[in-house]
Write a protein that holds these residues in place. Sequence first.
Motif, short mmCIF file in Angstrom:
data_model
loop_
_atom_site.label_atom_id
_atom_site.label_comp_id
_atom_site.label_asym_id
_atom_site.label_seq_id
_atom_site.Cartn_x
_atom_site.Cartn_y
_atom_site.Cartn_z
N ALA A 1 39.62 68.26 -14.61
CA ALA A 1 38.57 67.57 -13.90
C ALA A 1 37.93 68.47 -13.06
O ALA A 1 36.75 68.65 -12.97
CB ALA A 1 39.21 66.31 -13.44
N GLU B 1 23.72 65.33 -12.16
CA GLU B 1 25.26 64.79 -12.19
C GLU B 1 26.24 65.67 -12.68
O GLU B 1 26.28 66.10 -13.70
CB GLU B 1 24.73 63.58 -12.82
CG GLU B 1 26.19 62.72 -12.96
CD GLU B 1 26.76 62.17 -11.60
OE1 GLU B 1 27.85 62.21 -11.26
OE2 GLU B 1 25.66 61.46 -10.95
N THR C 1 33.42 56.67 -18.13
CA THR C 1 35.01 57.44 -18.01
C THR C 1 35.12 57.28 -16.28
O THR C 1 34.22 56.99 -15.63
CB THR C 1 34.43 58.70 -18.61
OG1 THR C 1 33.60 59.53 -17.72
CG2 THR C 1 34.27 59.01 -20.05
N TYR C 2 36.31 57.62 -16.39
CA TYR C 2 36.90 57.75 -15.02
C TYR C 2 37.11 59.26 -14.66
O TYR C 2 37.57 59.98 -15.40
CB TYR C 2 38.26 57.00 -15.00
CG TYR C 2 38.69 57.12 -13.46
CD1 TYR C 2 38.34 56.45 -12.51
CD2 TYR C 2 39.94 57.89 -13.35
CE1 TYR C 2 38.90 56.41 -11.31
CE2 TYR C 2 40.47 57.91 -12.01
CZ TYR C 2 40.01 57.24 -11.03
OH TYR C 2 40.56 57.25 -9.76
N ASP C 3 36.52 59.67 -13.52
CA ASP C 3 36.76 61.06 -13.07
C ASP C 3 37.80 60.84 -12.00
O ASP C 3 37.90 60.75 -10.84
CB ASP C 3 35.27 61.48 -12.18
CG ASP C 3 35.15 62.85 -11.69
OD1 ASP C 3 36.39 63.53 -11.80
OD2 ASP C 3 34.48 63.37 -11.49
N GLN D 1 29.39 64.89 -13.33
CA GLN D 1 30.14 64.38 -14.47
C GLN D 1 29.61 64.51 -15.69
O GLN D 1 30.49 64.37 -16.76
CB GLN D 1 30.62 63.00 -13.88
CG GLN D 1 31.47 62.63 -12.80
CD GLN D 1 30.60 62.49 -11.77
OE1 GLN D 1 29.68 62.75 -11.67
NE2 GLN D 1 31.43 62.10 -10.50
N ARG E 1 33.62 70.79 -13.37
CA ARG E 1 32.69 70.74 -12.17
C ARG E 1 32.47 72.33 -12.06
O ARG E 1 31.48 72.45 -10.97
CB ARG E 1 33.25 70.12 -10.91
CG ARG E 1 33.43 68.54 -11.15
CD ARG E 1 33.84 67.98 -10.11
NE ARG E 1 33.87 66.46 -9.96
CZ ARG E 1 33.13 65.98 -9.48
NH1 ARG E 1 32.18 66.45 -8.61
NH2 ARG E 1 33.05 64.59 -9.61
N ASN F 1 30.78 73.03 -19.62
CA ASN F 1 30.96 72.63 -18.16
C ASN F 1 31.93 73.49 -17.61
O ASN F 1 32.07 73.73 -16.30
CB ASN F 1 31.31 71.24 -17.83
CG ASN F 1 30.11 70.25 -18.07
OD1 ASN F 1 29.80 70.29 -19.29
ND2 ASN F 1 29.61 69.40 -17.11
N TYR G 1 39.07 63.38 -10.39
CA TYR G 1 38.92 64.15 -9.19
C TYR G 1 38.18 63.55 -8.20
O TYR G 1 38.43 63.66 -7.23
CB TYR G 1 38.22 65.60 -9.68
CG TYR G 1 37.66 66.41 -8.69
CD1 TYR G 1 38.61 67.18 -8.06
CD2 TYR G 1 36.38 66.51 -8.11
CE1 TYR G 1 38.43 68.18 -6.93
CE2 TYR G 1 36.14 67.36 -7.30
CZ TYR G 1 37.02 68.16 -6.71
OH TYR G 1 36.47 69.03 -5.56
N SER H 1 43.93 66.00 -13.99
CA SER H 1 43.26 66.43 -12.54
C SER H 1 42.70 68.04 -12.64
O SER H 1 41.73 68.13 -12.04
CB SER H 1 43.89 65.91 -11.39
OG SER H 1 45.28 66.68 -11.30
#
Length: 125
Positions: free
Chosen positions: A6, A36, A119-121, A38, A10, A70, A123, A3
Amino acid sequence: MSSKTAVDMRWHFKDRVKDSEAWKSFNQIHESFGMEPQNVRLGLATDGFNPFGNMNLHYSIWPVLIYPYNLPLWMCIKEPYVFMTLLIPRPKGPCHDIDVYMRPLIDELRTLWEIGVETYDIYAK
């Protein structure tokens, strides 16, 4: 991805104060991608070196590295976030044959760009 990472991924989207001309241009050309947070931006780099330190010996190794842009500037080039995707050992540099070595990597990167990967974010949940 943790986390914490993540949140760091951003950074460029929400905490960066001023973008370079290259980022602005890319965001104008690929507007939906740039909006976006992500979406992961990657940089690719390579350079050869003589692993034995003897310049008389004609042998070189060419690592091909990928960096996630990023992340904050002070993190994106740190060891945990640099991915060595290829290691090209050659009696001499890969010269005109580098495309043969790079083809599988470029194919995967094109798949990521054109199709994407779900994918799974952690955050944003």
